[in-house]
Design an enzyme around this catalytic site. Structure first.
Site, mmCIF file in Angstrom:
data_model
loop_
_atom_site.group_PDB
_atom_site.id
_atom_site.type_symbol
_atom_site.label_atom_id
_atom_site.label_comp_id
_atom_site.label_asym_id
_atom_site.label_seq_id
_atom_site.Cartn_x
_atom_site.Cartn_y
_atom_site.Cartn_z
ATOM 1 C CD GLU A 1 0.432 38.048 53.230
ATOM 2 O OE1 GLU A 1 -0.330 38.427 52.315
ATOM 3 O OE2 GLU A 1 1.622 38.350 53.289
ATOM 4 C CG ASP B 1 3.885 41.823 48.266
ATOM 5 O OD1 ASP B 1 3.878 41.384 49.423
ATOM 6 O OD2 ASP B 1 3.875 43.032 48.004
ATOM 7 C CG ASP C 1 3.769 46.271 53.932
ATOM 8 O OD1 ASP C 1 4.751 45.842 53.281
ATOM 9 O OD2 ASP C 1 2.607 46.227 53.512
#
Ligand code: NAG
Ligand code: NAG
Length: 890
Positions: A484, A481, A557
């Site tokens: 980015e 997770d 999300d």
């Protein structure tokens, strides 16, 4: 049966959660095009402003090479423009590669970044070495153009003046072109002059931009195209809407910039977690083509509405359905690929031949995943999981697996041995001043390993060995997770663009690929652990072109509302078109609390996502499928059960994707490329070529319109009711299911028994569902292997084709004979064969070569009652799934 839960994976977020200060999407946190100098500038350029021409055209090393130089020598007070080097290379299957970069012999201040490890090595072996080129006068140009061979039907034209590159059908129509509108621009690196200010400021952050402006932009046109698709990730429609042009409501360009966007909105061109700079055009007139720009810097792409360039003096072929696009990137080089199709599957295959086919996932990971973020602090985690190894063993005994989260940020704390090691070895990304970059993330002050460096990648991979990853067992897998990467106090919640990576690469140059390298290193780690036999499972939030080789992604999300359920389908279809077929959206929506009806509808659609996971934010109410009363539990269990019955079909499709890149879940037009009614349909989708699914996206829906393409009929998956193809049906829907149909002419292998996990279904018998077409024929495939290891790559698998025609079903082997002694066998049998569309009457079936009879039964499908038609079922034929046999209807 009530108590049997069909969930499979238990996700545990072993997270020490420090509440993030950002709680909902704040538009002003993120830049728009006007706040991004390179985008603003490129967007304001006028068509025809490129003044470069191609010169010194020659063949070298099997490529066509040229220099791009200004048409008119610069005025005296202007800085001289250095020539750019252009090269065109041709690869098998109709792929053109165009590279444009600064001339290294002219000593540019630094080498511009070329994205590493995305192009698969096999692709480079497919190069066709050009020997010659021919000259041709185009449109009365003053200078000849150069023409080279691309494939049997296509050729490449390099137009010298004005400079333009395009692919055309041999001697005829254009397919894809670059710089037809003269918007090409390439900002070369230069040395800063006295007093020049290169810094850029956004919301209190300063980008030092030591190399100054270095952006690249150009226009790309697709001919005979009705729509363009691709360039994920955006929460928007499948067919991309125009962002500028006459009669178009002007919007931001589609942004490709990997960002941790909290509560993204459901209809927007803003950049979110992943980026794949690959666009596909499709139209009735020409078919399909594609364009891929391998560049990992921030990119912005405009889709220009027709007539946007009405005043252009450039003469263009009067092809009516042309779609023009404008591509802008902050840095890097031009390394672009043109794909000629001509069919949708051809374009996907061409793209996959450059970037690699999706990995074949382990069977368990194609089943349902149950996940939640709800463990609030360290004490909670410890109380819940005092003995992680013991817990994993208990789950594994039921055939379940566990996934833990592993993020790239490392807590800067001397007691953290990973941090100590990484900082001592100099393994972190550096800030602009050369110190370890220090940003704020979940654990507070954090640094980020520099995954561009191969040495650091293998160091990271080793951390997943059972010895190093304390508490891990063979049933534990990983979720990456925040890759980015997410930096809470960084510009736009990410790493500053002037941070430095291995080889002096600026973060701006590789930003969109950071998460990709992290995902790659983690997946390599799982491959290497233990005896190295098992396929990895690594779920990633960030992705780039090529991520399909390393694992699954999900759409981040999202929110528990109907719009997010609706947009999940085009988002997943787009990911599939661009290689990332193993993808899904959080069922139920990550943020917020879904009404039971929305949750049920989401399970019904989600059961067909390639990656099927229920997940929720820690602030939401508990929402496991069994918490909403018996009726809703039944409905959700039924939805999940449908997925489990289809696992043999899904796994067969994952193998197809692994061999060809053709996605598991597909837009209708991929299967019906000539049917215009399908081109912008993104409410319905195909699972493989045999199933069509229509979501229900509104509350209390009583009726739903479903377009069923093609000339063949379709059978309702639950009742077997037959529907005509080529028309839109207005169907009544109940809460029990969403419309789903099996296409006439197909055979789908299923497994109907209820089990606690997919692993426990492995030895269950099969049901073959045969949907007959007008000629009372059908065909289908089944792929089986051990579901786990790499042995299938040595030929250890079963691959069957089932053919039904003239009253006879035949099972044929289509696996090539396995080399050596790699074999996979299965004792599973076929326990039932259902014939949809067969006229009643037959009493028996004769099985050969066993020369046995099996009974035939007539009755409604699954005893659904109502006015569902009777179907013919062959009971207990009990033929081996791996064997050759035929069954004759008598
Ligand atoms: C299929 O998947 C396997 C395992 O993930 C991978 O090693 C292989 O490269 C894939 N096949 C192709 C053609 O890419
Ligand atoms: C019926 O299906 C079979 C098998 O898929 C196919 O070969 C045949 O062409 C189909 N017939 C018609 C009329 O479409």
């Amino acid at each position: 049966m009530r108590t049997v839960y069909l969930y499979h994976l238990l996700y545990l977020l072993l997270l020490v959660a420090h509440l993030c200060s950002v709680s909902s999407w704040k538009r002003e946190e993120f830049r728009n095009c006007n706040q991004t100098p390179f985008c603003k500038r490129a967007r304001s350029r006028k068509p025809g402003s490129c003044s470069l021409i191609a010169a010194d055209v020659a063949i070298a090393d099997g490529d066509l090479i040229a220099k791009l130089i200004p048409k008119n020598p610069p005025l005296e007070e202007q800085e001289p423009i250095k020539p750019l080097i252009l090269s065109l290379s041709v690869y098998q299957d109709g792929i053109l590669r165009l590279k444009i970069d600064e001339d290294p012999s002219l000593d540019p201040p630094k080498k511009r970044f070329e994205v590493a490890d995305v192009i698969v090595p096999e692709f480079l072996d497919k190069k066709l070495w050009l020997q010659r080129f021919s000259k041709e006068t185009i449109d009365g140009d003053s200078e000849d153009s150069s023409v080279v061979y691309l494939s049997d039907g296509f050729e490449v034209v390099l137009r010298h003046d004005p400079f333009e590159v395009y692919v055309r059908e041999k001697g005829g129509k254009r397919v894809v072109s670059l710089n037809s509108h003269g918007l090409f621009d390439f900002e070369q690196l230069r040395v800063k002059k006295e007093g020049e200010d290169w810094e850029e400021r956004f919301k209190g952050n300063t980008d030092t931009r030591p190399y100054g402006p270095q952006s690249i932009s150009f226009d790309v046109s697709f001919y005979g195209a009705d729509f363009v698709y691709g360039i994920p990730e955006h929460a928007t429609s499948l067919a991309l809407k125009a962002t500028r042009g006459p009669g178009v409501e002007e919007s931001e360009p589609y942004r490709l910039f990997n960002l941790d966007v909290f509560e993204y909105i459901h209809d927007s061109p803003f950049g979110i977690y992943g980026s794949i700079p690959f666009m596909i055009a499709h139209g009735k007139a020409r078919g399909t083509s594609g364009f891929f720009w391998l560049n990992a810097a921030e990119m912005q792409i405009d889709v220009l509405g027709s007539g946007w360039n009405a005043e252009s003096s450039i003469s263009l072929p009067s092809d009516q359905n042309r779609i023009d696009t404008l591509w802008m990137s902050e840095a890097g080089v031009v390394d672009a690929f043109f794909f000629v199709g001509p069919g949708p599957k051809d374009v996907v295959r061409q793209y996959i031949s450059v970037t690699g086919a999706p990995a074949l996932p382990q069977l368990f990971s194609t089943a349902y995943h149950q996940c939640r973020w709800n463990y609030r602090d360290e004490v909670d985690v410890e109380m819940l999981f005092p003995n992680p190894e013991e817990m994993q063993k208990k789950l594994a005994a039921k055939g379940r697996h566990m996934v833990t989260i592993v993020d790239p940020h490392m807590k800067r704390d001397e007691s953290n041995h990973l941090h100590k090691e990484a900082s001592n070895k100099g393994y972190y990304v550096k800030d602009a001043t050369g110190k370890d970059f220090d940003g704020w993330c979940w654990p507070g002050s954090s640094s980020y390993p520099d995954m561009l460096n191969p040495e650091i990648k293998s160091w990271w991979a080793e951390k997943f060995s059972y010895e190093n990853y304390i508490g891990s067992t063979p049933s534990l897998y990983i979720w990456n997770d925040m890759n980015e990467p997410s930096v809470f106090n960084g510009p736009e919640l990410t790493m500053p663009r002037d941070a430095l990576h291995y080889g002096s690469v600026e973060h701006r140059e590789l930003h969109n690929a950071y998460g990709y390298y992290f995902h790659m290193a983690t997946a390599d780690g799982l491959v290497k652990r233990g005896d190295g036999k098992d396929r990895p499972f690594v779920l990633s939030r960030a992705f780039f072109s090529g991520s399909q080789r390393y694992g699954a992604v999900w759409t981040g999300d999202n929110t528990a509302d109907w719009d997010h359920l609706r947009v999940s389908v085009p988002m997943i279809l787009t990911l599939g078109l661009t290689g990332m077929t193993f993808s899904g959206a959080d069922v139920g929506g990550y943020f917020g609390n879904p009404e039971p009806e929305l949750l049920v509808r989401w399970y019904q659609v989600g059961a067909y996502y390639p990656f099927f996971r229920g997940h929720a934010h820690q602030d939401t109410k508990r929402r496991e499928p069994w918490l909403f009363g018996e009726r809703n539990t039944d409905l959700m269990r039924e939805a999940i059960h449908v997925r489990y019955t289809l696992l043999p079909y899904f796994y067969t499709l994952f193998r197809e994707a692994n061999m060809s890149g053709i996605p598991v879940v597909r837009p209708l037009w991929m299967e019906f490329p000539a049917d215009e009614a399908t081109f912008s349909n993104d409410e319905a989708f195909m699972v493989g070529k045999s199933l069509l699914v229509q979501g229900v996206y509104t509350e209390r829906a009583k009726k739903v319109s479903v377009y069923l393409p093609g000339r063949q009929s379709w059978y309702d998956l639950r009742t077997g009711t037959i529907y005509k193809g080529g028309v839109t049906h207005k169907l009544e829907v109940s809460e029990e299911s969403i419309p789903a149909f099996q296409r006439a002419g197909t055979i789908i292998p299923r497994k109907y028994r209820f089990r606690r996990s997919s692993t426990q279904m492995v030895n269950d018998p099969y049901t073959l569902v045969i949907a007959l077409n007008n000629s009372q024929a059908a065909e289908g495939e089944l792929y089986i292997d051990d579901g786990k290891s790499f042995e299938f790559e040595q030929g250890a698998y079963i691959h069957r084709r089932f053919v039904f025609s003239v009253g006879k079903l035949t099972s044929l082997n289509i696996a090539p004979s396995a080399p050596g002694n790699s074999q996979f066998s299965s004792n599973c049998v076929v326990e039932r064969i259902i014939l949809l569309g067969h006229s009643p009457g037959p009493k028996n079936a004769l099985i050969e070569p066993a020369n046995r009879k099996a009974e035939i039964e007539l009755g409604p499908l699954h005893l659904r009652g109502g006015n569902s038609p009777d179907v013919v079922t062959i009971r207990r034929p009990n033929v081996g799934i791996a064997d050759d046999w035929t069954i004759k209807i008598l």
